[in-house]
Enzyme design. Structure first.
Site, PDB file in Angstrom:
ATOM      1  N   HIS A  50      -2.981  -1.153  -2.846  1.00  0.00           N
ATOM      2  CA  HIS A  50      -1.741  -1.739  -2.344  1.00  0.00           C
ATOM      3  C   HIS A  50      -1.275  -2.963  -3.135  1.00  0.00           C
ATOM      4  O   HIS A  50      -0.407  -3.702  -2.648  1.00  0.00           O
ATOM      5  CB  HIS A  50      -1.911  -2.124  -0.874  1.00  0.00           C
ATOM      6  N   GLU A 154      -9.188   6.123   8.291  1.00  0.00           N
ATOM      7  CA  GLU A 154      -7.857   5.660   8.681  1.00  0.00           C
ATOM      8  C   GLU A 154      -6.907   6.800   9.011  1.00  0.00           C
ATOM      9  O   GLU A 154      -5.705   6.575   9.143  1.00  0.00           O
ATOM     10  CB  GLU A 154      -7.267   4.805   7.560  1.00  0.00           C
ATOM     11  N   ASP A 180      -3.529   1.937   9.176  1.00  0.00           N
ATOM     12  CA  ASP A 180      -3.048   3.306   9.041  1.00  0.00           C
ATOM     13  C   ASP A 180      -3.258   4.106  10.313  1.00  0.00           C
ATOM     14  O   ASP A 180      -2.429   4.967  10.664  1.00  0.00           O
ATOM     15  CB  ASP A 180      -3.735   3.996   7.862  1.00  0.00           C
TER      16      ASP A 180
END
Length: 262
Positions: A50, A154, A180
């Site tokens: 990310h 997740e 998530d």
């Protein structure tokens, strides 16, 4: 800096349930890692998934981690074997692999991270191998013993296979990805009942498999809850989060100078 002894390695400390504190590194420089490692954080997680890290920036951050004695993990962008190999060659202590939603994928991830019984590609010239000169067999044994593989849970489908994922040989720990899971389950928050249920399921599977649990926390309230559930390794905020919090506090204090009575 010399490598820690097997008894003091990050993997050993994680497996025996030591309380470990780390943080995400979101800014592609070596300085944040150097600062956090220098003040005593046990580990950092370089976030390739990310954040705008390329291989050169990851390499620099891992150099800083090794220089300060902090364990340098990398959250790779995918479970692809070449992503795992790249960061391990750069000297990562281990990998945090996102979206490990099945036992089959967990087995592939574990194999990509280890030589013996696995599929990790070998090079004796990389940082992880001391840039050559040593015995291949010694390096392979040491690397397999120290490399830490963390599966990030997740996805809702991962909950259906959670016991098999946790029991996969070569998976050293489970990371509970509440963000998530919250989005996928359309939950109102990352501590709402559906997420608490998911956290409990993952933690219970980890206990049954004898595997530690790693979590992200934004503060002590979350840490206290997740510690009670069984988490022992905490990724607290990030370099950007710490900078923003400290900057906002400093700005508010300085603005107060302009208030009447200051």
């Amino acid at each position: 800096m010399a490598s820690p002894s097997p008894a003091d390695s990050f993997r050993t400390r994680l497996q025996r349930g030591d309380l470990l504190v780390g943080s995400f590194i979101k800014t592609p420089t070596l300085h944040a890692t150097e600062i956090l490692g220098g003040i005593g954080f046990d580990f950092v997680v370089v976030d390739e998934e990310h954040s705008p890290f390329d291989r050169q920036a990851t390499d620099a951050a891992l150099f800083a981690a090794r220089a300060t004695g902090a364990a340098g993990l990398v959250r790779v962008p995918t479970a692809a074997a070449h992503h795992i190999l790249s960061v391990l060659d750069c000297g990562a202590t281990g990998v945090l692999v996102p979206h490990v939603a099945s036992a089959a994928l967990a087995a592939q991830v574990a194999a990509a991270a280890r030589y013996r019984g696995g599929r990790r590609g070998y090079s004796g010239s990389v940082r992880a191998a001391g840039y050559g000169g040593g015995r291949m067999a010694d390096y392979i044994a040491a690397a397999d013993a120290a490399t830490t593989v963390v599966a990030q849970i997740e996805d809702p489908e991962a909950l259906e296979e959670i016991d098999a994922i946790a029991a996969t040989p070569g998976i050293d720990a489970l990371f509970i990805g509440r963000g998530d899971l919250t989005a996928a389950l359309a939950a109102p928050s990352n501590d709402s009942p559906p997420i608490r249920d998911a956290v409990a399921r993952i933690a219970a599977a980890a206990r049954r498999a004898g595997k530690p649990v790693m979590v992200f926390v934004g503060g002590m309230a979350e840490a206290t809850w997740l510690r009670e559930v069984g988490a022992t390794a905490f990724v607290h905020s990030s370099d950007q989060g710490f900078m923003k919090q400290a900057a906002a506090r400093a700005l508010a204090e300085m603005r107060a100078l302009g208030q009447p009575g200051a």
